[in-house]
Design a protein around this motif. Structure first.
Motif, mmCIF file in Angstrom:
data_model
loop_
_atom_site.group_PDB
_atom_site.id
_atom_site.type_symbol
_atom_site.label_atom_id
_atom_site.label_comp_id
_atom_site.label_asym_id
_atom_site.label_seq_id
_atom_site.Cartn_x
_atom_site.Cartn_y
_atom_site.Cartn_z
ATOM 1 N N MET A 246 0.866 -1.193 0.000
ATOM 2 C CA MET A 246 0.000 0.000 0.000
ATOM 3 C C MET A 246 0.906 1.247 0.000
ATOM 4 O O MET A 246 1.538 1.572 1.005
ATOM 5 N N ALA A 247 0.954 1.928 -1.144
ATOM 6 C CA ALA A 247 1.916 3.040 -1.307
ATOM 7 C C ALA A 247 1.679 4.147 -0.289
ATOM 8 O O ALA A 247 2.628 4.774 0.192
ATOM 9 N N CYS A 248 0.426 4.396 0.047
ATOM 10 C CA CYS A 248 0.121 5.494 0.977
ATOM 11 C C CYS A 248 0.681 5.191 2.369
ATOM 12 O O CYS A 248 1.324 6.046 2.989
ATOM 13 N N TYR B 231 -0.548 9.281 -4.313
ATOM 14 C CA TYR B 231 -0.091 7.938 -3.929
ATOM 15 C C TYR B 231 -0.584 6.841 -4.879
ATOM 16 O O TYR B 231 0.140 5.920 -5.220
ATOM 17 N N CYS B 232 -1.851 6.947 -5.266
ATOM 18 C CA CYS B 232 -2.479 5.794 -5.928
ATOM 19 C C CYS B 232 -1.866 5.511 -7.297
ATOM 20 O O CYS B 232 -1.822 4.349 -7.724
ATOM 21 N N PRO C 40 -7.158 -2.093 -0.835
ATOM 22 C CA PRO C 40 -7.719 -2.648 0.407
ATOM 23 C C PRO C 40 -8.637 -1.668 1.150
ATOM 24 O O PRO C 40 -9.566 -2.089 1.837
ATOM 25 N N PHE C 41 -8.381 -0.371 1.021
ATOM 26 C CA PHE C 41 -9.220 0.595 1.742
ATOM 27 C C PHE C 41 -10.687 0.474 1.312
ATOM 28 O O PHE C 41 -11.589 0.736 2.108
HETATM 29 S S1 SF4 Z 1 -5.471 4.303 -1.322
HETATM 30 FE FE1 SF4 Z 1 -5.333 2.202 -2.086
HETATM 31 S S2 SF4 Z 1 -4.581 2.397 -4.171
HETATM 32 FE FE2 SF4 Z 1 -4.229 4.349 -3.174
HETATM 33 S S3 SF4 Z 1 -2.128 4.208 -2.433
HETATM 34 FE FE3 SF4 Z 1 -3.456 3.567 -0.741
HETATM 35 S S4 SF4 Z 1 -3.602 1.337 -0.962
HETATM 36 FE FE4 SF4 Z 1 -2.791 2.113 -2.894
#
Ligand code: SF4
Ligand SMILES: Cc1cc2nc3c(=O)[nH]c(=O)nc-3n(C[C@H](O)[C@H](O)[C@H](O)COP(=O)(O)OP(=O)(O)OC[C@H]3O[C@@H](n4cnc5c(N)ncnc54)[C@H](O)[C@@H]3O)c2cc1C
Length: 508
Positions: A349-351, A438-439, A456-457
């Motif tokens: 999860m990049a964020c 981020y996404c 996943p969010f």
């Molecule tokens: S909100 Fe979802 S898609 Fe966006 S960076 Fe976070 S985990 Fe990845």
């Protein structure tokens, strides 16, 4: 001859403290001690330990320069008992004062200890209110009495009236109390981001860094990017930097997030205010001046001042109103362990990866990262709020329980059942996508809700709403959410909950 021993705690580093004001310099000794008990009650980020110990050592020197006699106990002193009570007892034997003066502690745990000294120690004890706050504990309790629900907005208006900040007679400057709706812009790709002032460690700080690396090598965080000011002059320079290059944009982009850019237009001064290196009211007056001089728009000035005389004072009031039980609050009965990636940053999860890695490197994440990334994930994944509280208390340079706990338990996790805030800060990936970049670099697809590649969010958000319906159904602010859920077909609901379950099962 010592008449008075003045105890200065590690977050009381101001010459204007009520304890110092009440003492006669010529017949007093100031006691400052670094104790293991405080350094270890949670496993603090290494930068937090360096910041506090170095700021204490610099403040002791500042007091001596101003003519105070200072008795400073270092962590590495052989005779150091490792506990406040032990150090106060030793100091009483050394100086034989008639009186001990201390300003009330910020944290409940330490205040309980001070309250116990009246019985334990054979000396008169004077414990004074903390004069750095605009609203005393008693005044807040009076404001809160008889209210079923607390709402920051009404409290904040009283603080505006009390301080006169951004007031035009009896009316708010600009015709409204709150300009928050204007403060939600995502960052445009090509927007200029200022390089923020950082501070190279001086010799004293380097000594403390060596001490921390030697004694706390297992603690979270790195020291290589330590760039915090550790004295009043540095803290004032940090404030100048904010005023000169960031405050004007603070409002517009207060909620924005950009990968690899931790500071954006934030002030980076919470730690300095919390330990006494900056005075909160003076900081607000400077920002008000900028507004009056036409250098800063009202949405920025109001948004900033609200955080300090509104939220900061409000969470402190709630903390003292609700402790000691508050720390155990768990209204949504969340029990899941904190995932390991809160410490390692190892997640797809990049964020979350960005928020955790910058926390490791700088002991800092701005408010929306704390609230809407690490906070929201924990909320919708059902993480035990106490475990999360201990994480927040450990990892940020500004983390003191009186401010961290209500923000975590109340604002972010809704663990007090809505006493502090009116609705849970649950959100799906689309909020993060709107407010950050981020996404676009994430392995997950923010537009998908089910399947292995789905963000996943998204599924966790609906799973959170569904599994907590019995707790949340009477919250009018969630009516629309629940009618959307009810309109979904059974297959869709099952797929969402399955995706959430599979993801949660994969956490370690
Ligand atoms: S909100 Fe979802 S898609 Fe966006 S960076 Fe976070 S985990 Fe990845
Ligand atoms: C889960 C969670 C935990 C937090 N833990 C802490 C903490 O341990 N210590 C801490 O000082 N703040 C905490 N905050 C509040 C806020 O996130 C930080 O004060 C802010 O990010 C500090 O960065 P800054 O100085 O650049 O703030 P800016 O964004 O520039 O804001 C200006 C100032 O306003 C004050 N402020 C802003 N928001 C809040 C708030 N919600 N509560 C209290 N003061 C606020 C701070 O003094 C801050 O320096 C937490 C928020 C959340 C959601």
């Amino acid at each position: 001859m010592t008449d008075t021993l003045v105890l200065i705690l590690g977050d009381q580093l101001s010459r204007d403290m009520s304890s110092l004001k009440a003492a006669d310099q010529s017949s007093s000794v100031v006691l400052m001690c670094e104790v293991l008990e405080e350094a270890t009650y949670v496993k603090h980020h290494k930068q937090k330990l360096v910041f506090i110990f170095s700021a204490m050592r610099h403040f002791a020197a500042e007091l001596e320069d101003a003519g105070w006699k200072v008795d400073y106990v270092r962590l590495e002193d052989k005779a150091n008992s490792g506990a406040f009570s032990g150090e106060v007892k030793r100091a009483l034997k050394r100086h034989k004062p008639e009186k001990l003066i201390v300003t009330e502690a910020g944290e409940w745990r330490v205040q309980a200890m001070i309250d116990g000294w009246a019985e334990e120690l054979e000396v008169e004890i004077e414990c004074l209110p903390d004069n750095r706050f605009i609203c005393s504990k008693d005044a807040f309790a009076h404001w809160a009495s008889g209210r079923k629900q607390m709402r920051m907005e009404y409290f904040y208006r009283e603080m505006r009236r009390k301080t006169g900040l951004l007031m035009d007679g009896d009316e708010p400057e600009g015709g409204q109390w709150n300009f928050d709706k204007e403060n939600r812009k995502p960052l445009k790709e090509d927007l200029f981001l200022p390089t923020r002032k950082r501070f190279a460690p001086d010799a004293l700080t380097q000594q403390v860094m060596e001490l921390v690396e030697a004694r706390f090598s297992d603690n979270f965080g790195t020291l290589s990017q330590f760039g915090w000011a550790v004295d009043r002059k540095g803290a004032e320079e940090a404030l100048d930097d904010f005023i000169n290059c960031a405050v004007a944009e603070f409002g517009d982009y207060q909620d924005a997030m950009v990968e690899g850019r931790p500071f954006l237009y934030h002030s980076l001064i919470s730690a300095y205010i919390n330990v006494g290196l900056l005075d909160p009211l003076s900081v607000c007056r400077r920002v008000e001046e900028c507004f009056k001089d036409g250098k800063v728009p009202i949405n920025a000035a109001e948004g900033f001042i609200r955080q300090i005389i509104g939220w900061r004072e409000y969470v402190r009031g709630i903390y003292w109103l609700k402790m000691p039980d508050y720390v155990e609050a768990n209204a949504l009965d969340a029990k899941r362990d904190l995932p390991w990636f809160y410490w390692s940053g190892e997640t797809d999860m990049a964020c979350i990866r960005d928020a955790v890695c910058q926390t490791r490197d700088y002991a800092y994440a701005h408010h929306i990262q704390r609230l809407m990334i690490t906070g929201t994930f924990a909320l919708i994944a059902g993480i035990d709020p106490k475990a999360l509280h201990e994480w927040y208390l450990s990892v940020y340079v500004d983390a003191f329980e009186w401010v961290e706990l209500p923000n975590t338990l109340g604002m972010s996790q809704f663990a007090d059942g809505g006493f502090l805030g009116s609705k849970p800060y649950a959100a799906s990936g689309s909020y993060i996508d709107r407010m950050s970049n981020y996404c676009s670099g994430c392995r997950y697809d923010v537009k998908s809700r089910t399947g292995e590649d789905a963000c996943p969010f998204n599924a966790l958000y609906w799973d959170f709403m569904a599994r907590n319906r019995h707790h949340l159904k009477s919250n009018g602010r969630l009516n629309r959410v629940y009618s959307n859920w009810d309109r979904m077909g059974d297959d869709q609901k099952q797929d969402l909950r399955k995706r959430a379950r599979e993801f949660l099962d994969s956490l370690s």
